[in-house]
Write a protein that holds these residues in place. Structure first.
Motif, short mmCIF file in Angstrom:
data_model
loop_
_atom_site.label_atom_id
_atom_site.label_comp_id
_atom_site.label_asym_id
_atom_site.label_seq_id
_atom_site.Cartn_x
_atom_site.Cartn_y
_atom_site.Cartn_z
N GLU A 181 -45.19 16.06 -43.49
CA GLU A 181 -44.30 17.15 -43.93
C GLU A 181 -44.57 17.57 -45.37
OE1 GLU A 181 -42.17 19.21 -42.27
OE2 GLU A 181 -43.10 18.25 -40.56
N ALA A 215 -31.12 15.87 -41.47
CA ALA A 215 -31.24 16.98 -40.51
C ALA A 215 -30.20 18.05 -40.84
CB ALA A 215 -31.03 16.47 -39.08
N HIS A 249 -24.42 15.54 -31.90
CA HIS A 249 -25.74 15.92 -32.41
C HIS A 249 -26.78 14.97 -31.82
CE1 HIS A 249 -29.17 16.00 -35.22
NE2 HIS A 249 -28.83 17.26 -35.37
N ALA A 307 -30.87 14.10 -32.20
CA ALA A 307 -32.18 14.36 -32.83
C ALA A 307 -33.25 13.88 -31.85
CB ALA A 307 -32.28 13.61 -34.15
N ARG A 316 -39.00 14.36 -37.24
CA ARG A 316 -39.44 15.46 -38.11
C ARG A 316 -38.22 16.21 -38.69
NH1 ARG A 316 -44.48 16.78 -38.56
NH2 ARG A 316 -45.07 15.76 -36.64
N ALA A 317 -37.12 16.24 -37.93
CA ALA A 317 -35.91 16.92 -38.43
C ALA A 317 -35.46 16.28 -39.75
CB ALA A 317 -34.79 16.83 -37.40
#
Ligand code: NAD
Length: 254
Positions: free
Chosen positions: A21, A112, A218, A220, A224-225
Motif C-alpha cells: 500500500e 477501515a 461490518h 472486512a 487491505r482495507a
C-alpha cells in the motif's frame, strides 16, 4: 532531513500488506523493523530508534507488549506514529498519550473507513437508545491466529457506546461470560469473541430491547482495507502538530 514511511512489524500479515500500500501511494518506503528474521526485499533496521532517526512517520502493527517502548523511542526521535496494534493495556495507552504530547499519533482500533463510520453511528445510537431498555451486545469473529480478545475494534465499539451513554466502559463491561453469571446488569455492555478459520474481521453491535432489535454489522474481507487506511493516515499526519488523533480526524469526521 527525515523522509518516507517506516513500518514496524514489516514481516507480519499487516506489515507485508502495508509494503504494497505504501508503494501504491507513491510515498517512499524508509524501511522496516521486525523481531522475526523472516526476510523480504525491504531495507531492515536493527531497532525502532534507528528507523525513527530517518523516517518521517512510522506505521506500527506489531504486538501490545512493544507499544510502551515504541512510544518512548518515537517521542525521543520526534517521528510521527500511526498505531494499529491492538490489545494495549490502560497503562500502555497512558504511554501512548504521553508520547502524543511530543509527537503526532494516530491511534485507531480499526483503520477501515467503514468501521470509523460505524463508531460514529454507535455513539449516536447509544445516546438516543436508553440503556434501561436497550441492551448493548458486541460480537466479533477473527482468524484463529489472533492473540487478544475482545478485538481492539470491539473495545472501540464498546467505548463509543459508553461515550454515547455518558459512562466509562471499564465500569460496565461484561466480557467472557461463563457459568452462573447472574442476570444481565442494567446498562452493561456485553462482549463475545469467536475465533476460527481465516476471518479477517467481523463486528456486530446489537441493541436489544423487549420489542425490537437494531444491529450494525461490518465485515472486512481483506486486510487491505486496514492497510490502505493506515497509509492514508500516514500521509495525513505529516506536518501536523503533536497530539492524539483518530481515524475520525483523518476522514474529517471529528
Ligand atoms: P502478525 O503476527 O502477522 O504480525 C505482527 C508482526 O510484528 C510479526 O512479524 C512480529 O514478528 C512483529 N513483532 C512483534 N513484536 C515486535 C516487536 N517488539 N518489534 C518488532 N516487531 C515485532 O499480526 P498482524 O495480523 O499483522 O497484526 C498485528 C497487530 O495489528 C495485531 O495487534 C492486530 O490485532 C492489529 N491489527 C489492527 C488493525 C487495525 O486496523 N487497527 C487491523 C489488523 C490488525
Amino acid at each position: 532531513m527525515k523522509h518516507g514511511i517506516g513500518i514496524l512489524g514489516i514481516a507480519g500479515r499487516m506489515g507485508q500488506m502495508l509494503v504494497e500500500e505504501v508503494a501504491a501511494s507513491g510515498a517512499p518506503l524508509a524501511g522496516g523493523v521486525d523481531k522475526s528474521s523472516a526476510t523480504g526485499d525491504e531495507r531492515r533496521f536493527a531497532s525502532v530508534a534507528d528507523l525513527a532517526a530517518i523516517a518521517e512517520v512510522v506505521i506500527d502493527f506489531t504486538h501490545a507488549s512493544a507499544a510502551a517502548s515504541h512510544a518512548d523511542a518515537l517521542a525521543e526521535a520526534g517521528t510521527a506514529w500511526i498505531l494499529g496494534t491492538s490489545g494495549l493495556s490502560l497503562a500502555d495507552e497512558a504511554r501512548v498519550e504521553a508520547a502524543a504530547a511530543r509527537i503526532p499519533v494516530v491511534y485507531a482500533p480499526n483503520f477501515a473507513p467503514g468501521v470509523t463510520l460505524l463508531l460514529s453511528l454507535a455513539e449516536t445510537m447509544a445516546a438516543s437508545l436508553p440503556a434501561a431498555r436497550y441492551d448493548a451486545e458486541i460480537v466479533e469473529m477473527h482468524h484463529r491466529q489472533k492473540v487478544d480478545a475482545p478485538s481492539g475494534t470491539a473495545i472501540g465499539l464498546g467505548r463509543a457506546v459508553a461515550t454515547g451513554r455518558g459512562v466509562k466502559l471499564e465500569d460496565v463491561m461484561e466480557s467472557g461470560r461463563h457459568g452462573h453469571t447472574g442476570a444481565r446488569k442494567e446498562g452493561a455492555i456485553g462482549f463475545a469473541a469467536l475465533r476460527g478459520g481465516q476471518v479477517v474481521g467481523e463486528h456486530s453491535l446489537l441493541f436489544a430491547a423487549a420489542d425490537e432489535h437494531i444491529a450494525l454489522t461490518h465485515r472486512a474481507f481483506d486486510r487491505r482495507a486496514f492497510a490502505a487506511g493506515a497509509v492514508r493516515a500516514a500521509l495525513w499526519v505529516r506536518g501536523r502538530p503533536a497530539g492524539l488523533y483518530s481515524m475520525k480526524d483523518v476522514l474529517g469526521l471529528a
